[in-house]
Design an enzyme around this catalytic site. Structure first.
Site, PDB file in Angstrom:
ATOM      1  N   ASP A 109      39.982 -16.599 -41.132  1.00 35.91           N
ATOM      2  CA  ASP A 109      40.772 -16.450 -42.352  1.00 35.91           C
ATOM      3  C   ASP A 109      41.406 -17.794 -42.683  1.00 35.91           C
ATOM      4  O   ASP A 109      41.117 -18.816 -42.048  1.00 35.91           O
ATOM      5  CB  ASP A 109      41.816 -15.340 -42.208  1.00 35.91           C
ATOM      6  N   LYS A 145      33.315 -12.376 -43.389  1.00 31.19           N
ATOM      7  CA  LYS A 145      34.617 -12.308 -42.724  1.00 31.19           C
ATOM      8  C   LYS A 145      35.054 -10.864 -42.530  1.00 31.19           C
ATOM      9  O   LYS A 145      35.515 -10.469 -41.451  1.00 31.19           O
ATOM     10  CB  LYS A 145      35.659 -13.083 -43.516  1.00 31.19           C
TER      11      LYS A 145
END
Length: 211
Positions: free
Chosen positions: A139, A121
């Site tokens: 997220d 991420k």
């Protein structure tokens, strides 16, 4: 409607609400963005933005950061949480950037994810926001909303990322992931959410939202 048609309509709604979207984390270059994203793990962007100015005064590049004792880094970033782990990662990745990448933040997923404290991420955010490479960082907001809007099963962030990449055109990913984040914060929060008043959930939200 097919999932692709729903996704296209959602993208249209988001574009109407957020024709322009700022990068949430304050930064000056790929290095300061990388550190800010690392600090944002289990921490709010607001808290990170309040913390990083003091860190940048101490060191805002890998050359200077590599010379700062880990304890000094830890003392500054403590408000962001997980400071023992994050401070070591910041120190070590700065040294690796110097030793292996000539002082420049690497611009490939492989090299970024090889750095301490940098997962997929974080690498995706840096690739997207620092280097303009198509990426879809997922997220908690994006993961949650993709499930709410029936675009993904919500089984894992990895699955959500794959599902969203299939549904939305690649050229929209870099802006779209930010639009979804802002929408989640302002219109579609995890708690206190009225699906009837939400411009997307009112059309595409899961039936359980209306019980």
């Amino acid at each position: 409607m097919s999932k692709k048609e729903i996704a296209a309509d959602i993208a249209k709604i988001l574009e109407e609400i957020y024709p322009e979207v700022p990068v949430p984390l304050d930064h000056q270059d790929p290095y300061t963005l990388l550190i800010a994203v690392l600090l944002s793990a289990q921490c709010t962007d607001v808290r990170v933005n309040k913390t990083t100015p003091a860190l940048w005064q101490l060191a805002d590049n890998p050359y200077d950061m590599a010379r700062v004792p880990v304890e000094e880094i830890k003392a500054i970033i403590r408000p962001c949480g997980l400071s023992p782990m994050k401070s070591k990662a910041i120190s070590n990745l700065s040294k690796i950037i110097l030793e292996k990448h000539g002082g420049k933040v690497p611009s490939t997923f492989e090299d970024l994810e090889a750095l301490p404290g940098v997962g997929h991420k974080t690498a995706s955010v840096v690739m997207s926001q620092a280097f303009g490479h198509p990426a879809f960082p997922v997220d908690t907001h994006i993961h949650r909303l993709a499930y709410r809007w029936k675009l993904s099963t919500g089984k894992s962030v990895t699955k959500t990322e794959k599902d969203l990449k299939r549904l939305f055109p690649e050229e929209t990913w870099n802006k779209l992931h930010l639009q979804i984040i802002f929408f989640g914060r302002e219109y579609c929060p995890a708690r206190g959410h009225d699906p009837h008043a939400c411009p997307i959930c009112s059309k595409y939200g899961r039936a359980t939202l209306f019980k």
